[in-house]
Design a protein around this motif. Structure first.
Motif, mmCIF file in Angstrom:
data_model
loop_
_atom_site.group_PDB
_atom_site.id
_atom_site.type_symbol
_atom_site.label_atom_id
_atom_site.label_comp_id
_atom_site.label_asym_id
_atom_site.label_seq_id
_atom_site.Cartn_x
_atom_site.Cartn_y
_atom_site.Cartn_z
ATOM 1 N N CYS A 6 -0.362 -1.391 -12.262
ATOM 2 C CA CYS A 6 0.744 -2.341 -12.214
ATOM 3 C C CYS A 6 1.051 -2.707 -10.771
ATOM 4 O O CYS A 6 0.507 -2.117 -9.828
ATOM 5 C CB CYS A 6 1.966 -1.726 -12.891
ATOM 6 N N HIS A 14 4.007 -2.962 -7.704
ATOM 7 C CA HIS A 14 4.789 -1.832 -7.185
ATOM 8 C C HIS A 14 5.709 -2.289 -6.069
ATOM 9 O O HIS A 14 5.376 -3.217 -5.308
ATOM 10 C CB HIS A 14 3.825 -0.757 -6.643
ATOM 11 N N ILE A 32 7.188 -1.884 -2.391
ATOM 12 C CA ILE A 32 6.387 -1.649 -1.181
ATOM 13 C C ILE A 32 7.281 -1.829 0.035
ATOM 14 O O ILE A 32 8.231 -2.613 -0.001
ATOM 15 C CB ILE A 32 5.155 -2.583 -1.160
ATOM 16 N N HIS A 40 3.209 2.596 -2.047
ATOM 17 C CA HIS A 40 3.623 2.441 -3.438
ATOM 18 C C HIS A 40 5.005 3.063 -3.620
ATOM 19 O O HIS A 40 5.162 4.273 -3.505
ATOM 20 C CB HIS A 40 2.593 3.068 -4.379
ATOM 21 N N GLU A 41 5.991 2.215 -3.878
ATOM 22 C CA GLU A 41 7.376 2.636 -4.079
ATOM 23 C C GLU A 41 7.795 2.215 -5.482
ATOM 24 O O GLU A 41 7.093 1.463 -6.155
ATOM 25 C CB GLU A 41 8.315 1.916 -3.080
ATOM 26 N N GLU A 42 8.988 2.631 -5.870
ATOM 27 C CA GLU A 42 9.580 2.068 -7.082
ATOM 28 C C GLU A 42 9.954 0.608 -6.802
ATOM 29 O O GLU A 42 10.259 0.273 -5.653
ATOM 30 C CB GLU A 42 10.833 2.855 -7.469
ATOM 31 N N GLN A 74 7.787 0.198 -10.731
ATOM 32 C CA GLN A 74 6.511 -0.251 -11.281
ATOM 33 C C GLN A 74 6.721 -1.653 -11.845
ATOM 34 O O GLN A 74 7.715 -1.899 -12.529
ATOM 35 C CB GLN A 74 6.062 0.672 -12.409
ATOM 36 N N PHE A 97 8.399 -6.333 -3.913
ATOM 37 C CA PHE A 97 7.379 -5.689 -4.752
ATOM 38 C C PHE A 97 6.177 -6.612 -4.868
ATOM 39 O O PHE A 97 6.250 -7.803 -4.546
ATOM 40 C CB PHE A 97 7.938 -5.326 -6.142
ATOM 41 N N THR A 98 5.074 -6.028 -5.322
ATOM 42 C CA THR A 98 3.873 -6.828 -5.557
ATOM 43 C C THR A 98 3.818 -7.255 -7.011
ATOM 44 O O THR A 98 4.348 -6.588 -7.898
ATOM 45 C CB THR A 98 2.586 -6.055 -5.235
ATOM 46 N N GLU A 101 -3.160 -10.766 -6.036
ATOM 47 C CA GLU A 101 -1.948 -10.011 -5.669
ATOM 48 C C GLU A 101 -1.185 -10.728 -4.562
ATOM 49 O O GLU A 101 -1.768 -11.113 -3.541
ATOM 50 C CB GLU A 101 -2.342 -8.611 -5.178
#
Ligand code: MF3
Ligand code: CO
Ligand code: CO
Length: 270
Positions: A173, A175, A177, A182-184, A186, A205-206, A239
């Motif tokens: 998924c 995330h 960033i 990778h952070e919260e 998802q 987020f990505t 992405e």
């Protein structure tokens, strides 16, 4: 644990990191041709990140729990490879499709973006998968605004992809960033509208859908990293890194060489 909200200074730094990641893809673009190896692409990208941009390539030696350290500076995922393909000494062939995924660290902040490349002359089916996956990513991006929910993004991507007879990979998924790779949260690429976290200004987020031409099932290829489709059907991924603004969104990973934004996106050039 919660979703970090970036302040103005953080956002300024993330804009720089995001643009630099996009620019690595720009400099790779003319090199992605039949005969080049993905190791050569890795070296070109690595040298640009380190020597020109003053960045650290985030993938190199990246080792989340349960993984062996990632051995290269970029990810290159070819044809039925879904994500996390490891560069090697095999030359790209006419008709291959390859995702190059770049993550830089600039002054402690991460910039993460990927694009698909068609090597030489691609088949109609391969080009269609790459284009529809690009549009699927943008279908998710345009949902981003304060008050929307993560489920709105996933639903938009899933509906679009499945409506074209494609399938959405569930196990990986987007995330959050920032200072971390990778952070919260998802960011699932499937889901139901009105569900999951509410988006708030300052979140970054990505959105990075992996879309398969065949079934959605995947497996790990055996090297500890590379993910492939179980049915060996083609897979594509794009992405971008997105900021939630007061009124909508800002894409942080655009650069000179970014492909045209789809016409359905408000504000896209005609
Ligand atoms: N860049 C990938 C992402 O979008 C993660 C790659 S992890 C690596 O999240 F170690 F394979 F580089
Ligand atoms: Co990412
Ligand atoms: Co990435």
């Amino acid at each position: 644990m919660s979703i970090t909200i970036k302040n103005a200074a953080d956002i300024t730094a993330m804009r720089v990191a995001g643009r630099l990641a996009g620019e690595v893809l720009d400099i790779l673009t003319p090199h992605v041709r039949p005969g080049i190896t993905t190791n050569e692409l890795d070296r070109i990208a690595h040298d640009h990140m380190v020597q020109v941009q003053g960045c650290v390539p985030a993938p190199l030696n990246y080792a989340p729990p349960g993984y062996t350290p990632y051995p290269k500076s970029i990810c290159t995922s070819i044809n039925h490879q879904v994500c996390h393909g490891i560069p090697n000494d095999r030359p790209l062939k006419n008709g291959d499709i390859v995702n190059c995924d770049i993550t830089v660290i600039k002054d402690g902040w991460h910039g993460d973006t990927s694009r698909m490349f068609v090597v030489g002359e691609g088949s109609i089916a391969a080009k269609r998968l790459c284009q529809l996956t690009y549009e699927a990513m943008w279908k998710g991006i345009v949902k981003v605004r304060p008050g929307a929910r993560l489920g709105d993004i996933g639903h938009a991507i899933q509906t679009f992809a499945e409506g074209h007879g494609l399938s959405v990979v569930r196990e990986f998924c987007g995330h959050g960033i920032g200072r971390k790779f990778h952070e919260e949260p998802q960011v699932l690429h499937y889901g139901r509208p009105g569900t999951l976290d509410e988006l708030k200004p300052g979140m970054i987020f990505t959105i990075e859908p992996m879309i398969n031409a065949g079934r959605r099932d995947i497996k790990e290829a055996g090297d500890g990293w590379t993910i492939v489709t179980k049915d060996r059907s083609l897979s594509a991924q794009w992405e971008h890194m997105v900021l939630v603004t007061e009124t909508g969104y800002e894409v942080l990973t655009l650069s000179e060489g970014s492909p045209p934004i789809p016409a359905f996106v408000a504000g896209a050039a005609a």
